[in-house]
Write a protein that holds these residues in place. Structure first.
Motif, short mmCIF file in Angstrom:
data_model
loop_
_atom_site.label_atom_id
_atom_site.label_comp_id
_atom_site.label_asym_id
_atom_site.label_seq_id
_atom_site.Cartn_x
_atom_site.Cartn_y
_atom_site.Cartn_z
N HIS A 159 -8.47 0.05 -10.51
CA HIS A 159 -9.29 1.23 -10.80
C HIS A 159 -9.77 1.12 -12.24
O HIS A 159 -9.23 0.35 -13.03
CB HIS A 159 -8.46 2.52 -10.64
N ARG A 211 -4.29 7.98 -24.56
CA ARG A 211 -5.73 7.79 -24.36
C ARG A 211 -6.48 8.56 -25.45
O ARG A 211 -5.97 9.58 -25.93
CB ARG A 211 -6.16 8.31 -22.99
N ILE A 219 -8.04 8.63 -10.03
CA ILE A 219 -7.36 7.33 -10.11
C ILE A 219 -5.95 7.41 -9.54
O ILE A 219 -5.38 6.42 -9.17
CB ILE A 219 -7.25 6.78 -11.55
N ASP A 232 -10.27 3.86 -15.35
CA ASP A 232 -9.98 5.26 -15.67
C ASP A 232 -11.30 6.01 -15.86
O ASP A 232 -12.22 5.53 -16.52
CB ASP A 232 -9.16 5.36 -16.97
N HIS A 242 -8.31 -2.38 -13.71
CA HIS A 242 -6.95 -2.84 -14.01
C HIS A 242 -6.02 -2.37 -12.90
O HIS A 242 -6.28 -1.39 -12.22
CB HIS A 242 -6.48 -2.37 -15.39
MN MN Z 1 -5.59 3.22 -15.47
#
Ligand code: MN
Ligand code: OGA
Length: 166
Positions: free
Chosen positions: A60, A143, A5, A62, A117
């Protein structure tokens, strides 16, 4: 992080931070507890992305190899617009989110998996007819852990050593 990404991000610096001063850790812990479900395992490091005022993040999703169900971030220094586009209807199903500086966003569910996003550049950043000037923006992103089935032995996270506490 060997993460594809990052080809999507232009004009940026980044680091992964594990150790935080106590007062900052309190904030990070609050972000995690608000954003992740109880007992969710999260990545121990936090991703800090420093985006130049002319920098953009292209659309992209994730990778599931690096991230689980939730992506949550605080925007610092600059307001910005995050644009979500449905992966199969890129030009028809679009949602813009205004992210004022110091706001927290959370991408989960369809927003995490079905929509790309992106963070818009200054000329495209318009909210209800009003320009939202983009300045340098630092995002602090947490995350949760990728699902174990998606973690691949040959693509382990590569963590850079962090010299000192921030
Ligand atoms: Mn992202
Ligand atoms: C990313 C990303 C968004 C942000 O690093 O994958 O989408 O808020 N960042 O900086």
């Amino acid at each position: 992080m060997k993460n594809p990404i990052f080809q999507a991000i232009h004009l940026y610096r980044e680091r992964e931070q594990r150790k935080w001063r106590e007062e900052n850790l309190e904030v990070i812990s609050r972000i995690r507890s608000e954003s992740f479900g109880a007992n969710t395992e999260h990545l121990t490091y936090v991703h800090i992305l420093d985006l130049h005022k002319d920098g953009v993040i292209k659309p992209h999703i994730d990778s599931i190899r690096y991230c689980g169900d939730v992506i949550t971030g605080v925007s610092l220094l600059s307001d910005a617009i995050m644009r979500l586009r449905h992966q199969n209807q890129k030009d028809d199903l679009i949602v813009d989110l205004l992210m004022p500086r110091r706001s927290l966003y959370r991408l989960g569910g369809a927003g995490r998996y079905e929509f790309t996003h992106e963070v818009l550049g200054t000329t495209e950043s318009v909210w209800h007819g009003k320009n939202i000037p983009r300045d340098r923006r630092i995002s602090i992103i947490c995350r949760d852990l990728p699902k174990s089935a998606n973690r691949q032995p040959d693509s382990e996270l590569v963590l850079k050593p962090i010299p000192e506490e921030m």
